[in-house]
Design a protein around this motif. Structure first.
Motif, short mmCIF file in Angstrom:
data_model
loop_
_atom_site.label_atom_id
_atom_site.label_comp_id
_atom_site.label_asym_id
_atom_site.label_seq_id
_atom_site.Cartn_x
_atom_site.Cartn_y
_atom_site.Cartn_z
N GLU A 113 0.84 -1.18 0.00
CA GLU A 113 0.00 0.00 0.00
C GLU A 113 0.88 1.24 0.00
O GLU A 113 1.93 1.29 0.63
CB GLU A 113 -0.91 0.00 1.23
N LYS A 170 -3.88 -10.75 -5.33
CA LYS A 170 -4.17 -9.79 -4.27
C LYS A 170 -5.67 -9.71 -4.01
O LYS A 170 -6.12 -9.68 -2.85
CB LYS A 170 -3.62 -8.41 -4.66
N ARG A 171 -6.46 -9.71 -5.08
CA ARG A 171 -7.92 -9.68 -4.91
C ARG A 171 -8.42 -10.96 -4.26
O ARG A 171 -9.31 -10.94 -3.40
CB ARG A 171 -8.59 -9.48 -6.27
N SER A 199 -7.50 -11.01 -0.53
CA SER A 199 -8.28 -10.04 0.25
C SER A 199 -9.65 -10.58 0.62
O SER A 199 -10.27 -10.11 1.58
CB SER A 199 -8.42 -8.73 -0.54
N GLU A 200 -10.15 -11.57 -0.12
CA GLU A 200 -11.45 -12.18 0.17
C GLU A 200 -11.32 -13.47 0.97
O GLU A 200 -12.32 -14.15 1.21
CB GLU A 200 -12.18 -12.47 -1.15
N GLU A 249 -11.58 -10.14 13.62
CA GLU A 249 -10.51 -9.25 13.19
C GLU A 249 -10.41 -7.99 14.04
O GLU A 249 -9.35 -7.37 14.10
CB GLU A 249 -10.70 -8.87 11.72
N LYS A 266 -3.93 -10.56 9.86
CA LYS A 266 -4.40 -11.09 8.58
C LYS A 266 -3.85 -10.28 7.41
O LYS A 266 -3.35 -10.85 6.42
CB LYS A 266 -5.93 -11.07 8.55
N ARG A 267 -3.90 -8.97 7.53
CA ARG A 267 -3.41 -8.11 6.45
C ARG A 267 -1.91 -8.25 6.26
O ARG A 267 -1.41 -8.29 5.12
CB ARG A 267 -3.78 -6.66 6.76
N GLN A 312 -1.10 -11.62 4.47
CA GLN A 312 -1.41 -11.50 3.05
C GLN A 312 -0.36 -10.68 2.32
O GLN A 312 0.09 -11.05 1.22
CB GLN A 312 -2.79 -10.87 2.89
N THR A 313 0.04 -9.56 2.92
CA THR A 313 1.07 -8.72 2.30
C THR A 313 2.39 -9.46 2.17
O THR A 313 3.10 -9.34 1.16
CB THR A 313 1.26 -7.43 3.11
#
Length: 454
Positions: A138, A219-220, A223-224, A236, A305-306, A309-310
């Motif tokens: 980001e 990435k999409r 994110s789900e 979360e 979680k974020r 994923q990153t």
């Protein structure tokens, strides 16, 4: 007002850098613990002048480093910034630049003007670099500029916001933490097996653009996804300290296992739900990505979680970047077949004054490469002195040799050259033959029974 949190070890490192002559500079690696609160995790001096011998007109006279902020190389900072971004875990980012001086006063208008120009050039280079990690991470809306002068033992922080007019500064507070931050480790072993179609109908396809689309698609999808920690679904919004208190592992620096479940997309059949498109090739990404991130009690489980994923996306993007950097031409024909073994990820701890930090950074080495490559990169990019014993190289294993053998490649080309068989057509023909055969058997049985009872 935004604030920057520094530890005593960070101040000691700034003192050490300011002890050298001239101006020293480097990057700030940290974490956003709140919208306007930045925690500094690591400071890394730019070692370009230490790694290269620059000569002036007289070959016997070595060139000096920068003597003021205006002489700092934005390109050198951008190179270090990009390299460090690949090595950072997903919970941390490169968030700014620091400058130190032994005698100069860095709290004046000329310093701010020169720093603003330097950060503007740096941000412009990063935007135009077209690096894969840039599409994953980001965008940092605020870059930190930290100036430390050993003459008055004073640290000054400014928040830089980028725009086409040159950017602007906003004052930030510097706070010093007495106690070291406690970190919790989260690990995830992500099994990747994805196939992405190539819809470009050009004769020569830009493979870098296709990798970029594949990363954005991943990435999409991530994110789900849903994440389970220690096989438990978690809220979360729950603070991490609350989760640790209710979990059986209540010791700081314990390793928590995270599992990612990707969404299953089900569509009700109708004339608009299914789209059939022609594609001219595929990109298949398969293998195991070992992910590690670090969080403090100030984070939430949503941050965990974020960050995971990153980290997965950043690790994949770093390997793709290494592959694309080795291409002489990014354009390939749509009938070509390429099989590439990406580098594997190795980890190493941060060190400060001989003390081992639980946080680990990573580097990527190819099959046959010695871990000394990671040792050299840690020194050049992160200004870390580590030894081979500090390299953890067994978390990601080597793939089977058969996958990348000449036999497997020839089989793949042979299979790809075979025409597509219409299975429905052959299935219908087989059913016809079977029906005729059964009918003939019934007819023969009827004739035999007729003559037998006659």
């Amino acid at each position: 007002m935004a604030s920057v949190l520094l530890s005593k070890l960070d101040v000691g490192y700034l003192e050490k850098c300011s002890g050298d002559s001239g101006i020293n500079y480097g990057i700030i690696i940290g974490q956003n613990i709140k919208p306007e609160s930045f925690l500094v995790v690591h400071l890394a001096k730019n070692c370009e002048e230490d790694m290269e011998i620059l000569l002036k007109g007289n070959e016997n006279e070595l060139s000096q480093g920068p003597t003021c902020i205006a002489e700092i190389s934005s390109q050198a900072l951008a190179t270090q910034w990009i390299s460090a971004s690949k090595m950072c875990p997903g919970s941390f980012n490169v968030q700014g630049v620091f400058v130190t001086s032994e005698k100069q006063n860095l709290d004046d208008e000329n310093t701010y003007l020169a720093a603003k120009k330097m950060l503007h050039n740096l941000q412009t280079i990063l935007i135009q670099s077209n690096v894969f990690c840039a599409s994953i991470d980001e965008d940092n809306l605020t870059l930190i500029f930290l100036a430390y002068s050993a003459a008055n033992k004073k640290a000054i922080c400014q928040g830089y916001t980028h725009d086409i007019m040159g950017g602007s500064f906003a004052t930030m507070n510097c706070h010093f933490i007495d106690k070291p931050m406690g970190w919790h480790t989260f690990e995830c072993c992500y099994e990747l097996d994805e196939i992405f179609p190539i819809f470009d109908d050009s004769q020569r396809i830009n493979i870098e653009n296709q990798f970029q689309r594949a990363l954005l698609a991943m990435k999409r999808s991530l994110s789900e996804s849903e994440m389970f920690i220690e096989n438990i679904w978690v809220d979360e919004s729950l603070p991490l300290d609350g989760f640790v208190a209710s979990n059986r592992k209540k010791v700081v620096n314990e390793h928590y296992k995270a599992t990612i479940f990707l969404p299953v997309k089900c569509h009700q059949y109708n004339e608009h739900s299914v789209k059939v498109r022609k594609f001219n090739g595929t990109i298949r990404l398969s293998g195991i990505i070992f992910s590690k991130i670090w969080c403090s009690n100030r984070n939430t489980l949503g941050d965990v979680k974020r960050f995971v994923q990153t980290d997965i996306l950043r690790s994949l993007a770093a390997r793709i970047q290494v592959y694309c950097d080795g291409l002489t031409d990014p354009h390939v024909t749509n009938d070509s077949v390429f099989i590439s073994e990406p580098p594997r990820r190795v980890f190493f701890n941060l060190f400060a004054d001989g003390t081992v930090n639980p946080i680990q950074f990573s580097e990527y080495i190819f099959r046959g490469e010695a871990p000394t490559v990671a040792v050299a990169q840690a020194k050049q990019v992160l200004d870390l002195d580590i030894s081979l014993e500090n390299i953890i190289a067994d978390l990601e294993g080597l793939p089977d040799d058969e996958i990348f053998s000449d036999v497997s490649l020839s089989n793949l080309q042979k299979n790809s050259a075979q025409p597509i068989v219409n299975t429905a057509k052959y299935l219908t023909r087989s059913m016809y033959i079977l029906s005729i055969t059964i009918s003939l058997l019934v007819l023969l049985c009827s004739i035999w029974l007729h003559y037998f009872f006659a």
